[in-house]
Design a protein around this motif. Structure first.
Motif: not given
Lengths: 211, 244
Positions: A160-186
């Motif tokens: 069924g339908w499932r949430g895959i992202d929350i965008i608060i005031e234009g800020v995507s949670l997925v994009q925000n965590f992706r930036s952080q994850a990229q920095e730490i993994i890198g």
């Protein structure tokens, strides 16, 4: 009844057809959009019902909302979007460790957010069909200090339908965590990222108990 | 009386240009400058601003803090008006004018917001967004001392916002009122800030990314978010790597 002069009569049918077509086009929301909106409305109602239930203590409310969130969001997909290309370079063990730790991290974060809930009203404002059959449902949270726009990106899964992202005031949670994850993994690698998630959790849980 | 702070900020940005801070990764070339400034700002917040804001929170009630916020928001009407006109959005400029007139009079100098109930919606426009609408790119991310996250375009925008502030035109203690605004805003957003600090895995990256995303969305304008069919700026986020 007076008859229309011939040239106008000739125009009447196409105009009538045009009006009907336009009306149909405007009233018909895509069925996927309608389903997704219904899913979001249902979830909002369910959360509100829990939060307004005066027989429940705050901890019980948090447990129920957490259970609901686990149900309505697709954490496996969210984790993969956050990790992007890094997912492929990770071992099975690292992947499942990350999904577990990330899920727990988000849930603890949002449990804490419920402390500041002040009976805000939430309305669905609009929706938009996206590529791959996704739907974005746009909501507005009415607050004392001005409204907050919260968008939910949804995907239809076999369950069924499932949430895959929350965008608060234009800020995507997925994009925000992706930036952080990229920095730490890198800088430090995938294991360091998983360890960071786990450490945060311990801090947050002990912090919650202290207060 | 003019405020000296933005001048110092511009100077620092230009010092950074001259010193060739462009050594960081592509999405943050000025990282070498930004990260130390961020640590300084965090210290300033922890040891000065937050304690003062918590004191303010202790001696005021929440309704008053919201009223003070509405007062300052109402007073910054000129920059929203100019920005709306500059973007060719006369309807928004008219809404803002209506809001300003109603809230300044019936709303008692802006401490209350009856205009929203009279059907004048608020539009959070500023000069930086107007520049963005004109096609001016934001430029690299920069962390300004004490002022926080920014980029060159929006730094110039902030100076424009400040120049349009009525507190510069009427005989008012600029620093005093500015300080009340800063302390009051900090108190009101304390929960969000503390939450973000506790949950972010890398708080610097969290701030950089959230600021950048939020400004992009502000320029795109949220009202048009529903009309742009399939125009989500985030689409490439939701591909699984195997699909490429």
């Amino acid at each position: 009844m007076r008859r229309l002069p011939p040239p106008l009569a000739a125009l009447a049918l196409p105009i009538a057809v045009l009006i009907v077509v336009e009306a149909v086009a405007e009233s018909s929301v895509d069925p996927a959009e309608a389903e997704a909106r219904h899913f979001v409305q249902q979830t909002i109602d369910d959360v509100m019902e829990i939060l307004h239930d005066s027989t429940l203590a705050l901890e019980q409310k948090k447990n129920r909302v957490e259970k609901l969130a686990y149900d309505r969001f697709e954490f496996q997909l969210i984790s993969r979007f956050v990790l992007a290309r890094n997912w492929n370079a990770m071992t099975e063990q690292q992947r499942s460790d990350f999904v577990d730790a990330f899920k727990k991290h988000l849930s603890v974060t949002y449990r804490d957010a419920l402390d500041s809930f002040r009976d805000e009203k939430i309305t669905i404002e609009a929706s938009r069909l996206e590529p791959r059959g996704d739907v974005t449902v746009m909501t507005r949270v009415h607050q004392n200090s001005g409204d907050t726009q919260v968008d939910y990106r949804l995907r239809k899964t076999p369950e069924g339908w499932r949430g895959i992202d929350i965008i608060i005031e234009g800020v995507s949670l997925v994009q925000n965590f992706r930036s952080q994850a990229q920095e730490i993994i890198g800088a430090e690698g995938a294991d360091a990222l998983i360890q960071k998630l786990r450490n945060k959790q311990i801090d947050l849980e002990t912090g919650t108990r202290k207060s | 009386m003019t405020c000296r702070l933005p001048r110092i900020a511009i100077l620092l940005v230009w010092v950074c240009f001259a010193a060739g801070c462009a050594s960081g990764p592509p999405d943050d070339p000025w990282q070498g400058f930004n990260k130390p400034v961020f640590r300084f700002n965090e210290g300033a917040d922890r040891y000065v601003l937050r304690p003062v804001a918590m004191g303010w929170q202790f001696v005021t009630f929440e309704g008053l803090r919201h009223a003070v916020q509405r007062f300052f928001f109402n007073a910054s009407f000129p920059s929203r008006f100019v920005s709306s006109l500059g973007q060719g959005q006369a309807g928004k400029a008219a809404d803002e004018t209506g809001r300003f007139i109603v809230n300044t009079t019936v709303g008692l100098a802006g401490f209350f917001d009856p205009a929203t109930h009279f059907g004048f919606p608020r539009h959070d426009e500023d000069i930086g967004q107007m520049f963005g609408r004109w096609g001016i790119p934001p430029g690299p991310f920069v962390m300004l001392p004490l002022l926080g996250p920014a980029n060159p375009r929006d730094t110039v925008g902030m100076i424009g916002d400040l120049a349009l502030s009525p507190f510069l035109w009427i005989p008012a203690p600029v620093y005093g009122t500015g300080l009340v605004n800063v302390v009051n805003s900090r108190a009101l957003s304390d929960e969000e800030i503390q939450n973000a600090r506790r949950t972010a895995l890398d708080f610097y990256v969290f701030v950089r990314d959230a600021y950048t995303q939020n400004r992009e969305a502000a320029v795109r304008n949220q009202e048009q978010r529903s009309r742009a069919k399939g125009g989500s700026p985030f689409d490439d986020l939701y591909y699984l790597p195997e699909e490429e």
